[in-house]
Structure formats: C-alpha cells, structure tokens
Design an enzyme around this catalytic site. Structure first.
Site, mmCIF file in Angstrom:
data_model
loop_
_atom_site.group_PDB
_atom_site.id
_atom_site.type_symbol
_atom_site.label_atom_id
_atom_site.label_comp_id
_atom_site.label_asym_id
_atom_site.label_seq_id
_atom_site.Cartn_x
_atom_site.Cartn_y
_atom_site.Cartn_z
ATOM 1 N N PHE A 267 0.857 -1.191 0.000
ATOM 2 C CA PHE A 267 0.000 0.000 0.000
ATOM 3 C C PHE A 267 0.899 1.248 0.000
ATOM 4 C CE2 PHE A 267 -3.159 2.775 2.273
ATOM 5 C CZ PHE A 267 -4.190 2.629 1.378
ATOM 6 N N ASP B 168 1.437 -5.875 7.487
ATOM 7 C CA ASP B 168 0.228 -5.057 7.457
ATOM 8 C C ASP B 168 -0.943 -5.966 7.103
ATOM 9 O OD1 ASP B 168 -1.872 -3.313 6.992
ATOM 10 O OD2 ASP B 168 -0.556 -1.733 6.237
ATOM 11 N N TYR C 245 -11.492 -0.956 9.589
ATOM 12 C CA TYR C 245 -12.702 -0.519 8.873
ATOM 13 C C TYR C 245 -12.891 -1.226 7.538
ATOM 14 C CZ TYR C 245 -9.163 2.571 6.796
ATOM 15 O OH TYR C 245 -8.036 3.064 6.205
ATOM 16 N N LYS C 246 -12.112 -2.318 7.285
ATOM 17 C CA LYS C 246 -12.381 -3.101 6.071
ATOM 18 C C LYS C 246 -13.203 -4.326 6.485
ATOM 19 C CE LYS C 246 -8.579 -0.961 3.672
ATOM 20 N NZ LYS C 246 -7.210 -0.669 4.094
ATOM 21 N N ARG D 127 -12.239 -3.483 -8.225
ATOM 22 C CA ARG D 127 -11.968 -4.411 -7.116
ATOM 23 C C ARG D 127 -13.262 -4.763 -6.410
ATOM 24 N NH1 ARG D 127 -8.231 -2.221 -2.333
ATOM 25 N NH2 ARG D 127 -10.198 -1.232 -1.770
HETATM 26 C C1 LIG Z 1 -6.481 0.551 4.261
HETATM 27 C C2 LIG Z 1 -5.014 0.377 4.477
HETATM 28 C C3 LIG Z 1 -4.290 1.247 5.284
HETATM 29 C C4 LIG Z 1 -4.968 2.408 5.937
HETATM 30 O O1 LIG Z 1 -4.075 3.256 6.581
HETATM 31 P P1 LIG Z 1 -4.634 4.383 7.558
HETATM 32 O O2 LIG Z 1 -3.410 5.038 8.046
HETATM 33 O O3 LIG Z 1 -5.388 3.662 8.654
HETATM 34 O O4 LIG Z 1 -5.514 5.270 6.753
HETATM 35 C C5 LIG Z 1 -2.929 1.021 5.465
HETATM 36 N N1 LIG Z 1 -2.308 -0.027 4.875
HETATM 37 C C6 LIG Z 1 -2.984 -0.894 4.095
HETATM 38 C C7 LIG Z 1 -2.273 -2.057 3.490
HETATM 39 C C8 LIG Z 1 -4.348 -0.705 3.865
HETATM 40 O O5 LIG Z 1 -5.016 -1.552 3.079
#
Ligand SMILES: *Cc1c(COP(=O)(O)O)cnc(C)c1O
Length: 378
Positions: free
Chosen positions: A85, A163, A188-189, A338
């Site tokens: 990410f 992560d 929140y996923k 997706r």
């Molecule tokens: C959704 C997601 C995040 C979100 O990061 P925030 O700092 O909580 O906004 C981070 N890493 C990954 C891999 C994600 O999918």
C-alpha cells in the site's frame, strides 16, 4: 454497518457521555484500547497481551518500523515490495531519512499480481533490519505465506512487520505460531469498524521490552496520571499507546469484532474461498470475452477475499456500477475494478448479480455517461 453498532453508539451518547460525563473514563473508556486489542488478538491468532488498538494504520506502522530499525542498528536495510500500500511505502521512505544509513529496497512483482517471494527471500541477509509487507496486497489480493518469510527473516536476524489491513477478518492468521514479530492493520475493512475507525498494532511478547515507542506520550507511560516529567514507559505493549483513545469510534467498532468472533475465522475463510472461486468462474463465463482481465491470483490459496478485474474502461464502468447499479466496488489505477467479498454479509447471488450488472454496463455502453476524471475517493 453492524446493527448493534448503532445501539452501542446511541447508548454512549445518551447514557455514558451525557449522563456520566467524565466518569465514563473510569467506567471503562480508558481500557478500550486494551480490551478491544484482546478481541483482535483472538481474531489474528495472537496472545491477548500482544495487541492494542490506537491511531491509524500508517501511524502504527511508523511507530513499529522506527522502533524496529533503531533496535536493529547497525543493520541498514528495510525490504518491502511494490504491491504494498503506498502509504506504507511512504512511511518506510520517511524512515530512511530519519535513521542514519537506513535504505529501503523495494522488490518488484513480475506481473503486478503475485508478490516477489523468491526475490524477497534472496534479499534477506545480515544487513536486513526489517521486512515490511502487506499480508494481502490491496490491489491484486495476493496473500503472502507469513510463516515462510518469517522463518527466513529469523534465520538472518531480521524482524518482520506485517500489514494485515486487507486480510484481518477475512484471511486467518496465526501471528503467534507463525513467529511474526510485528503487525499492524485497520479495522474498517473486513472488521466493519466504521468510517475512520482506529487501527491496531501487534508486538510479539518477547520483543515488547526491547522496543521503544518513537511517539512517546502519556498514555504509554507507566503512570499517566502521575504527571511526572520523566518518561517511564508502561510494561508490555501498553507503551505503544500515545494519546487519548477515540472513544466514540472504539465503541462503534466493537460490534464488528463480535460478529467476526461469533462466526469464526475458519468458517469465514471457507465461504470467502468459495465466493472468490465463483467470481473467477463468472469472470471466465461472462467477462473475459468482453475485454476483462483477471487481476488477482488464479490460485485460491494465494488469494485474499477480494478479486480485481481489469478493463480499459475500468474507471467509468466502476462509476456506472456505483451510480446506477447498486454495486459498490473500488477502482484502483490503472484499470482494476476491485470486488470485495465480505463473507459475513455477501451472498452468492450478490456476486452473480454484480457480474450480470457489469455485463449490462458494458453491453449497453452505460459507462459512456461518466467522466474520465476520477472523483476524490475511488
Ligand atoms: C487501508 C489500508 C491502510 C490504511 O491506513 P490508515 O493510516 O489507517 O488510513 C494502510 N495499509 C494498508 C495495506 C491498507 O489496506
């Protein structure tokens, strides 16, 4: 939204906050980061004292990666991959400017779908401070074998930081048994924690006293209300707290955690595998001939719980699905639509309907009504 989340937030507003006022802190608010951490530990296969809830995923990644790199000096290398990410990569990049001599190596996927496992295993050596990867890649859904990478890292004295944002609540993990050192993730996923819900972090028991929180704050102090000007960290994982917990969001989050625990990760994974398999079959039957590629691993064992299909008109097809088809995918550049399979509430017929509506959007050229510029959030 979990139905019981609404009642929990209403109770917070009408009783806990408006009647009890600051007494709420001693009624349980102050314990929320620890108590909800214990629930996430059960979901991720960790020990109850190895997880806390705090901050955002990016901030937690920063705290753990800086702590690990400092503890690992004089090692000078962080390894990640280009499926990670972007926010995670930004955080790791920032650390190369903070910790002397630290460099970031980004292993490249050969097809943009599968993680470069072999290259990463080759790269891990005595110079490696940290290996930081997404367990499940946000675009393709490729899912790493945590135990295999961790075993290699262990052998060379490198630490691993996973992560779990795109796997927690849909792909089971065994953080303790797999030997993972560190992990972060968002709630929140697949955990259904709600918009802006705080994230979590995991630190293996044996490592907790070796690491220092680089964003030291009063909530990570052994005696926050002693108000001493000398920082003396709490024992255990609590030292990685920094500031005041986001109580409203934490209260809203708990309902989602309870649903996952009630259903059980193995049952969730079984349904998820069957559902992404169905999406693969529907892609083959209905989408391939219409110019869609399958941008996720074909092997269900290496796939998380989302499936990306690519189309040169992906962005506009995505807009049409959201705007008039009541199908809510995400668009991820350059061309991926997706589809997130959330087994707790996604039905098989929903997958079938979603693909049929995609067929209609393409065959009737409904996407032509939509702009080629993306909205603020895709
Ligand atoms: C959704 C997601 C995040 C979100 O990061 P925030 O700092 O909580 O906004 C981070 N890493 C990954 C891999 C994600 O999918």
């Amino acid at each position: 939204m979990p139905i019981s989340a609404q009642a929990a937030v209403e109770r917070l507003l009408t009783v806990a906050w408006s009647d009890r006022l600051i007494r709420g802190w001693n009624d349980g608010w102050i314990e929320l980061p620890i108590r909800l951490g214990e629930k996430i530990a059960r979901i991720t296969g960790a020990n109850p004292d190895e997880v806390i809830v705090a901050d955002s995923t990016s901030v937690n990644l920063y705290k753990l990666a800086v702590a690990a790199c400092i503890a690992q000096q004089p090692r000078t290398r962080i390894i990640t991959d280009d499926l990670n990410f972007p926010s995670d990569v930004y955080v790791l990049q920032s650390i190369t400017g903070l910790v002397p001599e630290m460099e970031l190596v980004v292993a490249a996927s050969t097809d943009g779908i599968s993680g470069p496992t072999d290259e990463i295993v080759q790269l891990i050596d005595e110079q490696t401070a940290l290996v930081s990867l997404s367990h499940t890649a946000f675009k393709s859904g490729f899912t790493y074998d945590i135990a295999a990478i961790t075993e290699r890292a262990r052998r060379h004295g490198a630490l691993t930081l996973w992560d779990l944002s795109h796997s927690v609540g849909s792909v089971p993990t065994d953080l303790t048994d797999s030997g993972a050192d560190l992990a972060v993730g968002c709630t929140y996923k697949y955990l259904n924690g709600g918009p802006g819900a705080p994230a979590f972090l995991f630190i293996r028991r044996g490592l907790q006293e070796r690491l220092a929180n680089p964003v030291a704050g009063w909530m990570g102090h052994g005696k926050p209300f002693g108000f001493s000007l000398e920082y003396a960290p709490a024992t255990g994982i609590k030292r990685f707290l920094t500031g005041t917990p986001a109580v409203t969001s934490l209260v809203a989050m708990e309902a989602g955690l309870d649903l996952i625990l009630d259903a059980g990760m193995m049952r969730i994974r079984k349904k998820s595998e069957e559902q992404t398999l169905l999406l693969h079959r529907l892609w083959k039957d209905r989408l391939e001939a219409r110019g869609f590629s399958f941008n996720s691993p074909a092997d269900p064992a290496r796939r998380g719980s989302h499936v990306s299909v690519g189309h040169e008109e992906g962005l506009r097809i995505d807009q049409a699905l959201i705007d008039r088809m009541n199908v809510l995918p995400d668009f991820r550049a350059p061309n991926s639509i997706r589809l997130g399979v959330a087994p707790l509430y996604t039905r098989y017929v929903d997958l079938f309907d979603a693909i049929e509506r995609m067929v209609e959007v393409v065959d009737e050229r409904l996407y032509e009504d939509y702009p080629t510029e993306p909205p603020a959030v895709t």
